[in-house]
Write a protein that holds these residues in place. Structure first.
Motif, PDB file in Angstrom:
ATOM      1  N   VAL A   1     -16.034   9.880  14.482  1.00  0.00           N
ATOM      2  CA  VAL A   1     -17.083   9.952  15.356  1.00  0.00           C
ATOM      3  C   VAL A   1     -18.553   8.546  13.803  1.00  0.00           C
ATOM      4  CG1 VAL A   1     -18.940  11.043  15.597  1.00  0.00           C
ATOM      5  CG2 VAL A   1     -17.007  11.955  16.440  1.00  0.00           C
ATOM      6  N   TRP A   2     -18.846   7.664  14.507  1.00  0.00           N
ATOM      7  CA  TRP A   2     -19.346   7.239  13.630  1.00  0.00           C
ATOM      8  C   TRP A   2     -20.197   6.181  14.155  1.00  0.00           C
ATOM      9  CZ3 TRP A   2     -21.551   5.595   9.067  1.00  0.00           C
ATOM     10  CH2 TRP A   2     -22.022   4.824   9.040  1.00  0.00           C
ATOM     11  N   PRO A   3     -21.734   6.115  14.095  1.00  0.00           N
ATOM     12  CA  PRO A   3     -22.155   4.657  15.084  1.00  0.00           C
ATOM     13  C   PRO A   3     -21.762   3.481  14.712  1.00  0.00           C
ATOM     14  CG  PRO A   3     -23.702   6.316  13.753  1.00  0.00           C
ATOM     15  CD  PRO A   3     -22.057   6.633  12.846  1.00  0.00           C
ATOM     16  N   GLY A   4     -20.988   2.655  13.746  1.00  0.00           N
ATOM     17  CA  GLY A   4     -20.720   1.671  13.915  1.00  0.00           C
ATOM     18  C   GLY A   4     -19.214   1.500  14.627  1.00  0.00           C
ATOM     19  N   TYR A   5     -18.951   2.466  15.285  1.00  0.00           N
ATOM     20  CA  TYR A   5     -17.447   2.780  16.584  1.00  0.00           C
ATOM     21  C   TYR A   5     -18.053   2.517  17.670  1.00  0.00           C
ATOM     22  CZ  TYR A   5     -15.394   3.500  12.011  1.00  0.00           C
ATOM     23  OH  TYR A   5     -14.991   2.835  10.529  1.00  0.00           O
ATOM     24  N   GLU A   6     -19.511   2.951  18.079  1.00  0.00           N
ATOM     25  CA  GLU A   6     -19.619   3.092  19.157  1.00  0.00           C
ATOM     26  C   GLU A   6     -19.857   2.172  20.240  1.00  0.00           C
ATOM     27  OE1 GLU A   6     -21.016   6.325  20.609  1.00  0.00           O
ATOM     28  OE2 GLU A   6     -19.492   6.628  18.999  1.00  0.00           O
ATOM     29  N   PRO A   7     -19.794   1.049  19.613  1.00  0.00           N
ATOM     30  CA  PRO A   7     -19.903  -0.129  21.102  1.00  0.00           C
ATOM     31  C   PRO A   7     -18.188  -0.459  21.042  1.00  0.00           C
ATOM     32  CG  PRO A   7     -20.963  -1.471  18.787  1.00  0.00           C
ATOM     33  CD  PRO A   7     -20.745   0.056  18.752  1.00  0.00           C
ATOM     34  N   LEU A   8     -17.177   0.444  20.831  1.00  0.00           N
ATOM     35  CA  LEU A   8     -15.924   0.544  21.607  1.00  0.00           C
ATOM     36  C   LEU A   8     -16.060   1.694  22.880  1.00  0.00           C
ATOM     37  CD1 LEU A   8     -13.567   1.028  18.413  1.00  0.00           C
ATOM     38  CD2 LEU A   8     -13.912  -0.737  20.004  1.00  0.00           C
TER      39      LEU A   8
ATOM     40  N   LEU B   1     -11.512  -8.105  21.359  1.00  0.00           N
ATOM     41  CA  LEU B   1     -12.254  -8.638  19.852  1.00  0.00           C
ATOM     42  C   LEU B   1     -13.627  -8.774  21.672  1.00  0.00           C
ATOM     43  CD1 LEU B   1     -10.146 -10.719  18.395  1.00  0.00           C
ATOM     44  CD2 LEU B   1     -11.789  -9.157  17.639  1.00  0.00           C
ATOM     45  N   ASP B   2     -13.793  -9.624  22.738  1.00  0.00           N
ATOM     46  CA  ASP B   2     -13.989  -9.894  23.690  1.00  0.00           C
ATOM     47  C   ASP B   2     -15.394  -8.568  24.490  1.00  0.00           C
ATOM     48  OD1 ASP B   2     -13.375 -12.561  23.721  1.00  0.00           O
ATOM     49  OD2 ASP B   2     -11.947 -12.425  25.348  1.00  0.00           O
ATOM     50  N   VAL B   3     -14.397  -7.851  24.373  1.00  0.00           N
ATOM     51  CA  VAL B   3     -15.047  -6.683  25.062  1.00  0.00           C
ATOM     52  C   VAL B   3     -15.951  -6.161  24.269  1.00  0.00           C
ATOM     53  CG1 VAL B   3     -13.639  -6.395  26.621  1.00  0.00           C
ATOM     54  CG2 VAL B   3     -13.224  -4.506  24.386  1.00  0.00           C
ATOM     55  N   TRP B   4     -15.842  -6.174  22.601  1.00  0.00           N
ATOM     56  CA  TRP B   4     -16.828  -5.906  21.292  1.00  0.00           C
ATOM     57  C   TRP B   4     -17.829  -7.092  20.954  1.00  0.00           C
ATOM     58  CZ3 TRP B   4     -17.258  -1.543  17.861  1.00  0.00           C
ATOM     59  CH2 TRP B   4     -18.280  -1.820  16.522  1.00  0.00           C
ATOM     60  N   PHE B   5     -17.721  -7.394  21.219  1.00  0.00           N
ATOM     61  CA  PHE B   5     -18.747  -8.409  21.150  1.00  0.00           C
ATOM     62  C   PHE B   5     -19.817  -8.247  22.712  1.00  0.00           C
ATOM     63  CE2 PHE B   5     -15.779 -10.322  17.853  1.00  0.00           C
ATOM     64  CZ  PHE B   5     -17.038  -9.990  17.411  1.00  0.00           C
TER      65      PHE B   5
ATOM     66  N   GLU C   1       1.586  -1.431   6.453  1.00  0.00           N
ATOM     67  CA  GLU C   1       1.083  -2.829   6.925  1.00  0.00           C
ATOM     68  C   GLU C   1      -0.392  -2.630   7.598  1.00  0.00           C
ATOM     69  OE1 GLU C   1       4.173  -5.088   8.496  1.00  0.00           O
ATOM     70  OE2 GLU C   1       4.883  -5.853   6.222  1.00  0.00           O
ATOM     71  N   ALA C   2      -1.031  -3.213   6.968  1.00  0.00           N
ATOM     72  CA  ALA C   2      -2.373  -3.289   7.892  1.00  0.00           C
ATOM     73  C   ALA C   2      -2.975  -5.058   8.033  1.00  0.00           C
ATOM     74  CB  ALA C   2      -3.458  -2.294   7.092  1.00  0.00           C
ATOM     75  N   GLN C   3      -3.282  -5.333   8.569  1.00  0.00           N
ATOM     76  CA  GLN C   3      -4.587  -6.902   8.537  1.00  0.00           C
ATOM     77  C   GLN C   3      -6.279  -6.682   9.121  1.00  0.00           C
ATOM     78  OE1 GLN C   3      -1.592  -9.697  10.229  1.00  0.00           O
ATOM     79  NE2 GLN C   3      -1.492 -10.686   8.597  1.00  0.00           N
ATOM     80  N   VAL C   4      -6.621  -7.859   8.654  1.00  0.00           N
ATOM     81  CA  VAL C   4      -8.297  -7.098   8.787  1.00  0.00           C
ATOM     82  C   VAL C   4      -8.020  -8.039   9.902  1.00  0.00           C
ATOM     83  CG1 VAL C   4     -10.540  -7.793   8.795  1.00  0.00           C
ATOM     84  CG2 VAL C   4      -9.324  -6.241   6.919  1.00  0.00           C
ATOM     85  N   LEU C   5      -8.772  -7.392  11.444  1.00  0.00           N
ATOM     86  CA  LEU C   5      -9.150  -7.741  12.882  1.00  0.00           C
ATOM     87  C   LEU C   5     -10.649  -8.426  12.678  1.00  0.00           C
ATOM     88  CD1 LEU C   5      -8.097  -8.903  16.104  1.00  0.00           C
ATOM     89  CD2 LEU C   5      -8.473  -6.521  16.208  1.00  0.00           C
ATOM     90  N   MET C   6     -11.583  -7.244  12.486  1.00  0.00           N
ATOM     91  CA  MET C   6     -12.787  -7.832  12.513  1.00  0.00           C
ATOM     92  C   MET C   6     -13.707  -6.422  11.672  1.00  0.00           C
ATOM     93  SD  MET C   6     -14.113  -6.566  16.296  1.00  0.00           S
ATOM     94  CE  MET C   6     -15.714  -6.550  15.535  1.00  0.00           C
ATOM     95  N   ILE C   7     -14.772  -7.434  11.134  1.00  0.00           N
ATOM     96  CA  ILE C   7     -16.053  -6.160  10.647  1.00  0.00           C
ATOM     97  C   ILE C   7     -16.939  -5.323  12.117  1.00  0.00           C
ATOM     98  CG2 ILE C   7     -18.043  -5.810   9.636  1.00  0.00           C
ATOM     99  CD1 ILE C   7     -17.115  -8.791   8.137  1.00  0.00           C
ATOM    100  N   THR C   8     -16.582  -4.270  12.130  1.00  0.00           N
ATOM    101  CA  THR C   8     -17.653  -3.270  12.688  1.00  0.00           C
ATOM    102  C   THR C   8     -18.814  -3.651  12.398  1.00  0.00           C
ATOM    103  OG1 THR C   8     -17.296  -1.679  12.658  1.00  0.00           O
ATOM    104  CG2 THR C   8     -15.363  -2.594  13.667  1.00  0.00           C
TER     105      THR C   8
END
Length: 317
Positions: free
Chosen positions: A35-42, A225-229, A95-102
């Motif tokens: 739980v974090w406000p920065g993830y709320e757009p999801l 990505l599309d639904v996030w933005f 293994e982990a790659q960055v997809l985007m900055i929230t």
């Protein structure tokens, strides 16, 4: 030799099932967050119907530590983490790659104490912190700015879902925490000694993905990505409705949600790509700085290899 009728039927059934298996849709991506406000757009995207549940499944866990464990164990495909946590994963051979900055945090992460005026007042006191996540880094940075080290406080390992209760019951003198717990503790008389405004651009939140999925399931990642933005745009266009929805999940009033979001910077699509891919990459530079700090303070076993740290930019197209 001609096949007998029963054998022919069984063979046709087997071939039919095989073809169905080849054409079956991919399972939804399992995306884990705490739980974090920065993830709320999801979650707002899911509520608004933007997020197709057969393509992306949201899994909310109690703490960042649980998110990391689930990803390590293979239970999640994409995770919402801080930059330092992404480095911890790679340091552990995952293994982990960055997809985007929230988002980047400008005050939403903080050290809340029962009393005091500055971080130096924590000397000899009990501080609750998630020791294997962002909390350890935040505490280390806050202490270092006051000329202290972690041996001068009594560290009490607590996952974020334990912060509020431990603080209110007096089991700790302070907690290294973040929104929405920060706002709730301030409402209960807590005192803020330090927040992420003191270390700008160091607390960066990300979506991190398993590299093999970039090739095997690109359309699902593009949908994400599309639904996030689209959701971020909705928050800007309809802030009152968005804050009202988020308030229930975050257990804050709509006004508190507004204030919590004011402590974040959420980059739009164009800015996101610029921060990651434009030379020199801001995110890569910050990862390198963070890498050095974490190595010096023994938060990782050694410098983390940052080659191929980001997904190929083509996934954004």
């Amino acid at each position: 030799m001609a096949l007998r009728p029963l054998h022919r039927i069984l063979l046709l059934l087997t071939l039919g099932l095989s073809m169905l298996g080849c054409n079956s849709p991919e399972p939804p991506l399992r995306l884990g967050t705490n739980v974090w406000p920065g993830y709320e757009p999801l979650y707002l995207a899911r509520e608004l119907g933007y997020l197709e549940r057969d393509r992306v499944q949201l899994v909310e866990l109690l703490s960042a530590s649980e998110v990391i464990r689930a990803y390590r164990n293979g239970a999640l495909d994409v995770v919402a983490l801080t930059l330092d946590e992404a480095l911890l994963l790679r340091d552990g051979g995952v293994e982990a790659q960055v997809l985007m900055i929230t988002d980047t945090s400008y005050g939403a992460d903080a050290i809340i104490a029962r009393n005091g005026e500055r971080v130096a007042d924590l000397r000899g006191r009990r501080v609750g912190v998630e020791t294997n996540a962002l909390g350890a880094y935040m505490l280390s940075r806050a202490l270092s700015l006051e000329g202290l080290n972690s041996s001068e406080v009594e560290i009490v390992p607590l996952e974020v879902n334990q912060h509020e209760e431990a603080f209110l019951q007096g089991r700790v003198d302070a907690v290294v925490t973040f929104e929405p717990v920060r706002s709730r503790l301030l409402d209960r008389g807590g005192v803020e000694l330090f927040n992420s405004r003191a270390i700008p651009d160091e607390v960066v939140d990300l979506l991190v993905v398993r590299p093999e999925l970039v090739e095997s399931r690109p359309e699902q990642l593009k949908h994400l990505l599309d639904v996030w933005f689209r959701s971020v745009a909705y928050i800007k266009a309809q802030p009152l409705r968005a804050h009202a929805f988020m308030s229930t999940r975050l257990r804050l009033s709509p006004e508190q949600v507004k204030q919590a979001l004011a402590g974040l910077r959420i980059p739009d699509r164009q800015h996101n790509q610029a921060l990651i891919y434009e030379e020199p990459s801001m995110l890569l530079q910050q990862a390198q700085r963070l890498n050095e700090v974490m190595d010096r303070r023994d938060l990782i076993s050694g410098p983390v290899d940052l080659r191929d740290f980001f997904v190929p930019q083509g996934i954004w197209e």
